[in-house]
Design an enzyme around this catalytic site. Structure first.
Site: not given
Length: 247
Positions: A14-16
């Site tokens: 996951w990117d944040m």
């Protein structure tokens, strides 16, 4: 030999900022305040310019706008300001993100947070989630090359002990999808502040709202099968049961 395709992703990466949580407005406030403190002007277009980039690359642009601080000091100042807003306002979830994150956790699929924010901020966001979502965090100050370089995604997969090609990556920015594609992952782009162009290299979802583990798994399988059909190694000197040569 036909490659074995896993039924579910080995991990979800996951990117944040802008993907899981809508912290981009916090960054924009911090950038605008910092440039203004040196008598400059930071526009919305300037904010859009650096979305998804590494913080040290962003610091160089801020220096060009008149911020008379070294890059490390800029990164430290911006991170402090964003963390203060997180403490004050909490985690601003993107639609559907927390629900999908929780469903993946319940399904037992390993997850990593792969962000260009620094580690202390990434851990603050992770700690504000009401369950232990991530098996590892790879942050911007933990890698040599920021997105769009694939190093962060490769590092996350290596830590989890999985093949990056058997992972799904979820991103919202051009540098992010570029990094994830280069790492070999099946990539889902969920645009937020800026549009993502259509591409054969990733799948666009307009939102995470209503998305499920089943839907993500189905997409993963479809993308891996399509990719592997193109890359099946050629075999010679073998025959089928009917005696026809195969290639």
């Amino acid at each position: 030999m036909i490659p074995v395709i896993p039924h579910i992703p080995a991990a979800v990466l996951w990117d944040m900022d802008g993907t899981l949580v809508d912290t981009e407005p916090y960054w924009m406030v911090a950038e605008t305040e910092l440039v203004a403190s040196f008598g400059g002007e930071w526009t919305h277009a300037d904010c859009m310019l650096i979305i998804g980039s590494g913080l040290w690359a962003s610091a160089a642009i801020l220096q060009d706008r008149g911020v008379d601080m070294d890059a490390d000091a800029i990164v430290h100042w911006l991170t402090d300001r964003v963390q203060a807003q997180l403490t004050e306002h909490g985690v601003p979830w993107r639609p559907g993100a927390r629900e999908l994150l929780a469903d993946l956790k319940d399904a037992g699929i390993p997850m990593a947070l792969v962000t260009m924010s620094v580690e202390r901020m990434a851990r603050q966001v992770a700690d504000l989630i009401d369950f232990a979502a991530f098996d590892t965090i790879i942050a911007g100050d933990m890698v040599t090359h920021g997105k769009p370089h694939p190093e962060a995604y490769l590092a996350a997969a290596a830590y989890l002990g999985v093949n990056p090609e058997h992972c799904v990556a979820v991103e919202d920015s051009i540098p992010g999808v570029t990094a994830a594609v280069a790492a070999g992952a099946v990539v889902i782009g969920v645009p937020h502040q800026i549009d993502l162009p259509e591409s054969v290299h990733y799948t666009l979802w307009p939102s995470l709202a209503g998305r499920t583990v089943a839907g993500l798994t189905e997409l993963f399988g479809e993308r891996r099968r399509a990719f592997d059909r193109i890359h099946i190694p050629v075999q010679t000197g073998t025959t089928t049961n009917e005696g026809a040569a195969t290639a």
